[in-house]
Design a protein around this motif. Sequence first.
Motif, PDB file in Angstrom:
ATOM      1  N   TRP A  51       0.841  -1.196   0.000  1.00  0.00           N
ATOM      2  CA  TRP A  51       0.000   0.000   0.000  1.00  0.00           C
ATOM      3  C   TRP A  51       0.869   1.235   0.000  1.00  0.00           C
ATOM      4  N   PHE A  52       0.308   2.272  -0.600  1.00  0.00           N
ATOM      5  CA  PHE A  52       0.986   3.553  -0.731  1.00  0.00           C
ATOM      6  C   PHE A  52       0.674   4.381   0.502  1.00  0.00           C
ATOM      7  N   ASP A  53       1.712   4.808   1.197  1.00  0.00           N
ATOM      8  CA  ASP A  53       1.536   5.616   2.397  1.00  0.00           C
ATOM      9  C   ASP A  53       1.611   7.075   1.992  1.00  0.00           C
ATOM     10  N   ASP A  54       0.455   7.707   1.945  1.00  0.00           N
ATOM     11  CA  ASP A  54       0.359   9.096   1.515  1.00  0.00           C
ATOM     12  C   ASP A  54       0.600   9.998   2.715  1.00  0.00           C
ATOM     13  N   GLU A  55       1.841  10.370   2.920  1.00  0.00           N
ATOM     14  CA  GLU A  55       2.180  11.239   4.050  1.00  0.00           C
ATOM     15  C   GLU A  55       1.822  12.671   3.700  1.00  0.00           C
ATOM     16  N   GLN A  56       0.812  13.179   4.337  1.00  0.00           N
ATOM     17  CA  GLN A  56       0.426  14.562   4.125  1.00  0.00           C
ATOM     18  C   GLN A  56       1.163  15.421   5.141  1.00  0.00           C
ATOM     19  N   PRO A  57       1.741  16.526   4.688  1.00  0.00           N
ATOM     20  CA  PRO A  57       2.394  17.395   5.665  1.00  0.00           C
ATOM     21  C   PRO A  57       1.366  17.953   6.644  1.00  0.00           C
ATOM     22  N   ALA A  58       1.815  18.209   7.835  1.00  0.00           N
ATOM     23  CA  ALA A  58       0.920  18.760   8.863  1.00  0.00           C
ATOM     24  C   ALA A  58       0.436  20.137   8.415  1.00  0.00           C
ATOM     25  N   PRO A  59      -0.825  20.436   8.689  1.00  0.00           N
ATOM     26  CA  PRO A  59      -1.319  21.752   8.292  1.00  0.00           C
ATOM     27  C   PRO A  59      -0.573  22.845   9.051  1.00  0.00           C
ATOM     28  N   PRO A  60      -0.465  24.018   8.450  1.00  0.00           N
ATOM     29  CA  PRO A  60       0.254  25.098   9.135  1.00  0.00           C
ATOM     30  C   PRO A  60      -0.468  25.485  10.426  1.00  0.00           C
ATOM     31  N   ARG A  61       0.320  25.830  11.397  1.00  0.00           N
ATOM     32  CA  ARG A  61      -0.258  26.231  12.690  1.00  0.00           C
ATOM     33  C   ARG A  61      -0.802  27.641  12.586  1.00  0.00           C
ATOM     34  N   LEU A  62      -1.999  27.821  13.097  1.00  0.00           N
ATOM     35  CA  LEU A  62      -2.620  29.138  13.089  1.00  0.00           C
ATOM     36  C   LEU A  62      -2.144  29.936  14.292  1.00  0.00           C
ATOM     37  N   PRO A  63      -2.104  31.254  14.161  1.00  0.00           N
ATOM     38  CA  PRO A  63      -1.710  32.057  15.324  1.00  0.00           C
ATOM     39  C   PRO A  63      -2.772  31.918  16.417  1.00  0.00           C
ATOM     40  N   PRO A  64      -2.394  32.135  17.674  1.00  0.00           N
ATOM     41  CA  PRO A  64      -3.376  31.998  18.757  1.00  0.00           C
ATOM     42  C   PRO A  64      -4.493  33.030  18.627  1.00  0.00           C
ATOM     43  N   LEU A  65      -5.665  32.648  19.089  1.00  0.00           N
ATOM     44  CA  LEU A  65      -6.805  33.553  19.035  1.00  0.00           C
ATOM     45  C   LEU A  65      -6.627  34.709  20.008  1.00  0.00           C
ATOM     46  N   ASP A  66      -7.165  35.856  19.646  1.00  0.00           N
ATOM     47  CA  ASP A  66      -7.155  37.024  20.519  1.00  0.00           C
ATOM     48  C   ASP A  66      -8.431  36.972  21.360  1.00  0.00           C
ATOM     49  N   LEU A  67      -8.343  36.427  22.550  1.00  0.00           N
ATOM     50  CA  LEU A  67      -9.503  36.252  23.416  1.00  0.00           C
ATOM     51  C   LEU A  67      -9.668  37.443  24.349  1.00  0.00           C
ATOM     52  N   PRO A  68     -10.903  37.728  24.763  1.00  0.00           N
ATOM     53  CA  PRO A  68     -11.118  38.839  25.702  1.00  0.00           C
ATOM     54  C   PRO A  68     -10.511  38.496  27.063  1.00  0.00           C
ATOM     55  N   THR A  69     -10.134  39.541  27.771  1.00  0.00           N
ATOM     56  CA  THR A  69      -9.523  39.330  29.090  1.00  0.00           C
ATOM     57  C   THR A  69     -10.538  39.396  30.221  1.00  0.00           C
ATOM     58  N   ALA A  70     -11.741  39.859  29.935  1.00  0.00           N
ATOM     59  CA  ALA A  70     -12.791  39.972  30.960  1.00  0.00           C
ATOM     60  C   ALA A  70     -14.105  39.481  30.367  1.00  0.00           C
ATOM     61  N   PRO A  71     -15.065  39.125  31.232  1.00  0.00           N
ATOM     62  CA  PRO A  71     -16.357  38.682  30.713  1.00  0.00           C
ATOM     63  C   PRO A  71     -17.090  39.833  30.018  1.00  0.00           C
ATOM     64  N   LYS A  72     -17.892  39.478  29.059  1.00  0.00           N
ATOM     65  CA  LYS A  72     -18.670  40.474  28.330  1.00  0.00           C
ATOM     66  C   LYS A  72     -19.892  40.863  29.170  1.00  0.00           C
ATOM     67  N   ARG A  73     -20.140  42.183  29.296  1.00  0.00           N
ATOM     68  CA  ARG A  73     -21.291  42.657  30.071  1.00  0.00           C
ATOM     69  C   ARG A  73     -22.522  42.635  29.193  1.00  0.00           C
ATOM     70  N   VAL A  74     -23.602  42.077  29.731  1.00  0.00           N
ATOM     71  CA  VAL A  74     -24.849  41.996  28.998  1.00  0.00           C
ATOM     72  C   VAL A  74     -25.689  43.248  29.269  1.00  0.00           C
ATOM     73  N   LYS A  75     -25.710  43.734  30.514  1.00  0.00           N
ATOM     74  CA  LYS A  75     -26.500  44.917  30.888  1.00  0.00           C
ATOM     75  C   LYS A  75     -25.603  46.125  30.990  1.00  0.00           C
ATOM     76  N   ARG A  76     -26.212  47.276  30.761  1.00  0.00           N
ATOM     77  CA  ARG A  76     -25.453  48.512  30.897  1.00  0.00           C
ATOM     78  C   ARG A  76     -25.290  48.848  32.375  1.00  0.00           C
ATOM     79  N   PRO A  77     -24.158  49.408  32.738  1.00  0.00           N
ATOM     80  CA  PRO A  77     -23.987  49.794  34.140  1.00  0.00           C
ATOM     81  C   PRO A  77     -24.970  50.932  34.512  1.00  0.00           C
ATOM     82  N   GLN A  78     -25.454  50.971  35.753  1.00  0.00           N
ATOM     83  CA  GLN A  78     -26.421  52.002  36.177  1.00  0.00           C
ATOM     84  C   GLN A  78     -25.752  53.114  36.909  1.00  0.00           C
TER      85      GLN A  78
END
Length: 92
Positions: A65-92
């Motif tokens: 059998w033919f072993d089709d070695e596929q190169p590993a996909p390129p690594r994506l840069p890390p996601l830019d995640l928020p540092t705090a929770p998102k506020r649903v209500k406006r502050p009073q």
Amino acid sequence: MSRGIFFSEDDARTAIARLRREGYDADLGRELLAGEDDDEDHPWAVTTDAPDIVLELLVDDLDGWFDDEQPAPPRLPPLDLPTAPKRVKRPQ
């Protein structure tokens, strides 16, 4: 490099002889399978610089059998995640 896997050492050596006769580099090794305890049951791996189609036809002819070695996909840069929770209500 392309790889062909053979269960018979004779088939693997035949593949190497044919590839070398056609002018390609070819090497023989054992393909170590996970969980396989018996060293004699490991299949034979032929690595070569031949074009994929040449090795595919050879593998079909010699029952490997033919072993089709596929190169590993390129690594994506890390996601830019928020540092705090998102506020649903406006502050009073």
